[in-house]
Design a protein around this motif. Sequence first.
Motif, PDB file in Angstrom:
ATOM      1  N   VAL A 132       5.057   4.984 -15.802  1.00 44.03           N
ATOM      2  CA  VAL A 132       6.005   4.381 -16.742  1.00 44.03           C
ATOM      3  C   VAL A 132       5.974   5.170 -18.041  1.00 44.03           C
ATOM      4  O   VAL A 132       5.019   5.897 -18.331  1.00 44.03           O
ATOM      5  CB  VAL A 132       5.663   2.899 -17.008  1.00 44.03           C
ATOM      6  CG1 VAL A 132       5.705   2.098 -15.724  1.00 44.03           C
ATOM      7  CG2 VAL A 132       4.295   2.760 -17.668  1.00 44.03           C
ATOM      8  N   LYS A 190       7.764  11.925 -16.455  1.00 48.37           N
ATOM      9  CA  LYS A 190       7.288  11.066 -15.369  1.00 48.37           C
ATOM     10  C   LYS A 190       7.588  11.677 -14.008  1.00 48.37           C
ATOM     11  O   LYS A 190       6.699  11.746 -13.143  1.00 48.37           O
ATOM     12  CB  LYS A 190       7.942   9.679 -15.493  1.00 48.37           C
ATOM     13  CG  LYS A 190       7.596   8.921 -16.747  1.00 48.37           C
ATOM     14  CD  LYS A 190       8.177   7.530 -16.730  1.00 48.37           C
ATOM     15  CE  LYS A 190       9.687   7.530 -16.712  1.00 48.37           C
ATOM     16  NZ  LYS A 190      10.271   8.146 -17.938  1.00 48.37           N
ATOM     17  N   TYR A 231       5.532  -0.707 -23.233  1.00 50.40           N
ATOM     18  CA  TYR A 231       5.147  -0.701 -21.824  1.00 50.40           C
ATOM     19  C   TYR A 231       3.812  -1.391 -21.548  1.00 50.40           C
ATOM     20  O   TYR A 231       3.442  -1.533 -20.378  1.00 50.40           O
ATOM     21  CB  TYR A 231       5.095   0.741 -21.312  1.00 50.40           C
ATOM     22  CG  TYR A 231       6.461   1.360 -21.175  1.00 50.40           C
ATOM     23  CD1 TYR A 231       7.204   1.199 -20.014  1.00 50.40           C
ATOM     24  CD2 TYR A 231       7.018   2.089 -22.213  1.00 50.40           C
ATOM     25  CE1 TYR A 231       8.471   1.756 -19.894  1.00 50.40           C
ATOM     26  CE2 TYR A 231       8.282   2.653 -22.102  1.00 50.40           C
ATOM     27  CZ  TYR A 231       9.003   2.477 -20.946  1.00 50.40           C
ATOM     28  OH  TYR A 231      10.250   3.016 -20.829  1.00 50.40           O
ATOM     29  N   ASN A 262      -0.376   0.679 -13.193  1.00 49.89           N
ATOM     30  CA  ASN A 262       0.641   1.326 -14.019  1.00 49.89           C
ATOM     31  C   ASN A 262      -0.018   2.299 -14.999  1.00 49.89           C
ATOM     32  O   ASN A 262      -0.984   1.931 -15.684  1.00 49.89           O
ATOM     33  CB  ASN A 262       1.450   0.279 -14.785  1.00 49.89           C
ATOM     34  CG  ASN A 262       2.104  -0.730 -13.856  1.00 49.89           C
ATOM     35  OD1 ASN A 262       2.866  -0.352 -12.966  1.00 49.89           O
ATOM     36  ND2 ASN A 262       1.804  -2.010 -14.043  1.00 49.89           N
ATOM     37  N   GLN A 295      12.215  -4.573 -15.186  1.00 45.13           N
ATOM     38  CA  GLN A 295      11.400  -3.554 -14.524  1.00 45.13           C
ATOM     39  C   GLN A 295       9.919  -3.803 -14.758  1.00 45.13           C
ATOM     40  O   GLN A 295       9.106  -3.705 -13.822  1.00 45.13           O
ATOM     41  CB  GLN A 295      11.802  -2.174 -15.050  1.00 45.13           C
ATOM     42  CG  GLN A 295      11.001  -1.028 -14.455  1.00 45.13           C
ATOM     43  CD  GLN A 295      11.480   0.327 -14.953  1.00 45.13           C
ATOM     44  OE1 GLN A 295      12.317   0.969 -14.328  1.00 45.13           O
ATOM     45  NE2 GLN A 295      10.948   0.762 -16.090  1.00 45.13           N
ATOM     46  N   LEU A 296       9.542  -4.139 -15.989  1.00 47.30           N
ATOM     47  CA  LEU A 296       8.137  -4.371 -16.291  1.00 47.30           C
ATOM     48  C   LEU A 296       7.617  -5.630 -15.612  1.00 47.30           C
ATOM     49  O   LEU A 296       6.459  -5.692 -15.201  1.00 47.30           O
ATOM     50  CB  LEU A 296       7.943  -4.456 -17.807  1.00 47.30           C
ATOM     51  CG  LEU A 296       8.279  -3.189 -18.604  1.00 47.30           C
ATOM     52  CD1 LEU A 296       8.023  -3.407 -20.085  1.00 47.30           C
ATOM     53  CD2 LEU A 296       7.481  -2.007 -18.094  1.00 47.30           C
ATOM     54  N   THR A 349       9.664   5.428 -12.318  1.00 49.49           N
ATOM     55  CA  THR A 349      10.413   4.369 -13.003  1.00 49.49           C
ATOM     56  C   THR A 349      11.405   4.977 -13.981  1.00 49.49           C
ATOM     57  O   THR A 349      11.358   6.168 -14.303  1.00 49.49           O
ATOM     58  CB  THR A 349       9.472   3.421 -13.755  1.00 49.49           C
ATOM     59  OG1 THR A 349       8.766   4.162 -14.767  1.00 49.49           O
ATOM     60  CG2 THR A 349       8.467   2.793 -12.793  1.00 49.49           C
ATOM     61  N   CYS A 384       3.449  -4.543 -18.957  1.00 51.23           N
ATOM     62  CA  CYS A 384       3.274  -4.533 -17.503  1.00 51.23           C
ATOM     63  C   CYS A 384       1.810  -4.379 -17.120  1.00 51.23           C
ATOM     64  O   CYS A 384       1.480  -4.412 -15.925  1.00 51.23           O
ATOM     65  CB  CYS A 384       4.104  -3.409 -16.879  1.00 51.23           C
ATOM     66  SG  CYS A 384       3.587  -1.750 -17.346  1.00 51.23           S
TER      67      CYS A 384
END
Length: 443
Positions: free
Chosen positions: A229, A236, A355, A335, A322-323, A309, A358
């Motif tokens: 992420v 990424k 982020y 993650n 998404q998280l 992601t 998550c």
Amino acid sequence: MQVKRFFAADMRQAMKMVRDELGADAAILSNRRVAGGIELTAALDYQTPAPSLPNTALEAELRKTQVRIAEAHAQLSIRAPGLSDVQAKSSQLLGIEKPDTRQEPVLSEPKPSAVAVDPTAATKAVIAEERRALEAMRSELVGLRELIEVQLGSIAWGQMQSKRPDEANIWRRLQRMGLPADLSRNLMNRVADVSDSRQAWRMVLAYLAQALDTPQIDLLEQGGVVALVGPAGAGKTTTLAKMAASYVLKYGAQSLALVTMDSHRIGAQEQVKTLGHILDVPVAIVDPRQSLAHALEPFARKRMVLIDTAGLPANDPALRLQLEALANPKLNIRNYLVMAVTSQSQVLKSAYHSYKRCGLSGCMLTKLDEAGSLGEALGLAIGHHIPVAYLSDGPRIPDDLQIARSHQLVSRAVNRQSPDEPCEEIMADMFAELYQRPAQRAG
């Protein structure tokens, strides 16, 4: 006397403008917050005005006002039940008499009033006025605090240079590495009793390496479901390609699967599909209307699953969804935050706070070959206790991906330090930060 007004985004920039324009002998006359930043008024060759003679007429008026205020407070203390403090105050301001409960009720029809006054509207007006006054006072206090912090930072740095030059030299080297002020202070506190400057510097680097958390076991050896992420442009997809290629070289393609959740960036899914075709591994594309758990079901027996992601803005509702999917405890996803060390310190901090929801198992540092310094990323990893799993320092797949080792990472940070000595204003600002942040341990 030369008087000038300065506008800046914050107090530090305003003080720097004053020093550059008027010099260190300038006096600050006033400061206040305005739209877009700070307004600061400064003067050169400012003479403090002599105290004026007492004004007897003004003092008499002030005493009369104090008597009136005391009488108003006395009336408020015996006001009728059910009338609030603010309502009573507004009634006095508008000339409304307090009802006398001792009188008999008047049976005749009251005469119509020339001006109808709404007590509720008066109450709201008084409350709004008091809030504006409190907000103005709070703004002035914040500006005054920032001004004091900047002045204290300049004084503290000047005293250190004159009394402890060896220690000041180490502070400069830490600043050239890009380390934050609070981490530098904690490291310097560890070597406060060391007199030899060379020994102190070596110990500072050793404590810095000790504060860095790096895994003992390679992430690819652990296996499991791993998601990368981070913001857009952090690297990424490239890092995922390096990890996937390294895994295939070590363990083969039969036990690996790739998943992409990036349906926002043009060509993102095609990149992962092409990678899967080259490595001969299956690829699953998660549609925005499809659940991540459903996409992972066919890969339940795979030894390792890598998830790419989408890098979305912090205020995008799709990022929250998404998280939430990645944080699902039933999926047991680890993650990892991908951070480009070329990013500014505020960008790295913003990415972490966006982020962390998550649940982060660690981070990966990318673009080390392009970075001017590594201190900002190291400071974030140490300050928030984030393990550093991998380092990416080039475009080659999979050669430019290394397992993070704390001493090697510190050595790279020293080699990447800025060749230029920081100016006095930068060092003073660094010391000013120490008055804003609470002390934190380095490790």
